[in-house]
Enzyme design. Sequence first.
Site, PDB file in Angstrom:
ATOM      1  N   PHE A 153       0.863  -1.181   0.000  1.00 35.89           N
ATOM      2  CA  PHE A 153       0.000   0.000   0.000  1.00 35.89           C
ATOM      3  C   PHE A 153       0.896   1.227   0.000  1.00 35.89           C
ATOM      4  O   PHE A 153       1.549   1.531   0.994  1.00 35.89           O
ATOM      5  CB  PHE A 153      -0.934   0.054   1.210  1.00 35.89           C
ATOM      6  CG  PHE A 153      -1.841   1.253   1.152  1.00 35.89           C
ATOM      7  CD1 PHE A 153      -2.982   1.245   0.362  1.00 35.89           C
ATOM      8  CD2 PHE A 153      -1.534   2.408   1.854  1.00 35.89           C
ATOM      9  CE1 PHE A 153      -3.801   2.369   0.266  1.00 35.89           C
ATOM     10  CE2 PHE A 153      -2.349   3.535   1.776  1.00 35.89           C
ATOM     11  CZ  PHE A 153      -3.489   3.508   0.986  1.00 35.89           C
ATOM     12  N   ASP A 238       9.577   2.797   1.890  1.00 34.03           N
ATOM     13  CA  ASP A 238       8.380   3.572   2.216  1.00 34.03           C
ATOM     14  C   ASP A 238       8.141   3.458   3.721  1.00 34.03           C
ATOM     15  O   ASP A 238       7.559   2.492   4.206  1.00 34.03           O
ATOM     16  CB  ASP A 238       7.186   3.030   1.428  1.00 34.03           C
ATOM     17  CG  ASP A 238       5.904   3.823   1.683  1.00 34.03           C
ATOM     18  OD1 ASP A 238       5.847   4.550   2.688  1.00 34.03           O
ATOM     19  OD2 ASP A 238       4.953   3.692   0.880  1.00 34.03           O
ATOM     20  N   LYS A 267       2.753  11.236   7.008  1.00 29.80           N
ATOM     21  CA  LYS A 267       1.903  11.020   8.172  1.00 29.80           C
ATOM     22  C   LYS A 267       2.418  11.728   9.418  1.00 29.80           C
ATOM     23  O   LYS A 267       2.156  12.892   9.612  1.00 29.80           O
ATOM     24  CB  LYS A 267       1.695   9.520   8.395  1.00 29.80           C
ATOM     25  CG  LYS A 267       0.887   8.862   7.272  1.00 29.80           C
ATOM     26  CD  LYS A 267       0.423   7.496   7.632  1.00 29.80           C
ATOM     27  CE  LYS A 267      -0.316   6.825   6.459  1.00 29.80           C
ATOM     28  NZ  LYS A 267      -1.559   7.486   6.074  1.00 29.80           N
TER      29      LYS A 267
END
Length: 412
Positions: A153, A238, A267
């Site tokens: 993802f 990531d 984030k």
Amino acid sequence: MSSTSSSATNSSRTTSDRFIASAEAHSAHNYHPLPIVVASADGAWMTDVEGRRYLDMLAGYSALNFGHGNRRLIDAAKAQLDRVTLTSRAFHHDRFAEFCTRLAELCGKEMVLPMNTGAEAVETAVKTARKWGYQVKGVPDSRAKIVVAAGNFHGRTTTVISFSTDEEARADFGPYTPGFEIVPYGDLEALRAAVTDDTVAVLIEPIQGEAGVLVPPAGYLPGVRELTRERGVLFIADEIQSGLGRTGRTFACEHEGVVPDVYLLGKALGGGVVPVSAVVADADVLGVFKPGEHGSTFGGNPLACAVGLEVVDMLSTGEFQQRATELGEHLHAELGLLAGAGTVTEVRGRGLWAGVDIAPSYGTGREISEQLMEKGVLVKDTHGSTIRIAPPLVISKEDLDWGLAQLRAVLS
């Protein structure tokens, strides 16, 4: 926390119902949220429009590592709001250089390319890897390949879903962007077979979050690092969900002593206050860009830099990493007892991050999430039977234990 002050009740939700009905009528249905309407939040707790309190055990998918309304981050944002919030990159501003310098130092790299969202950071990394491949590695034009892992993802933009294996994210959004090879996550031999002379990068999550907090086999990340060095390929990690303290280290890669060529951050970098993301690498990688080749009106804006700089300062002490380590050990020990009792089939994760597979006889992940919500605890399901637990790193042990007690009650 006593149940009278923290747990939800089954009383009427008239105000919530009105908010939810309006949202359902006037917003696209691209999410399926739990039926709660949050009005305020502080630390690890959120309060809905009826005044009920809930323990946040999701933390905005790790965007809220430092909790809701963290005073240092709010003060940094307020101070910057009174000065200047946006210049665009058409001009320099006085927070940009310090933010880039400090973030680069935190990562042990030389350069930073700031963006806004995690998906933008991934898109930027794809462009970076391709341009590096053509200009530095010498791959023939339009032949660059990037190897990714199944179950990944990395966002939901058109390019990113082109290398997703989640049909819910992909279906009916083609045609898809070419140039990606997908291999099983954790399978080093499959990765080795997929890397060719045209491969410019391997892009993976050190821990796959959306897939259910999947931790790769021991030795996998060092193997990826060795292979990419051997073949002259960029290793792009990531760390948008796994990074910035969540796993007990600044970066999840550190658990296996691995340093990638490129970090993707997001984030928690914005502290839950503003969207901040970044691609961080050395000059021989990010130096391929020239003016006009990539950019963002809001990327690296003064407000984002002020908040992001405070995040870097908070992480530089190691306090939050240590907290995630200690509370994470407690979390996984308690969840392990549930696995031993047969109420859950598997527990995975590191630090204050866990994927919990619910035994089918107890309900789906969604059903368990809804039952926990009724008891005043907020988690979120993924892939049918799994719930994800990722409380803010500022959560107290008392509150963590109370939340785990509610999970035990639901599964009893």
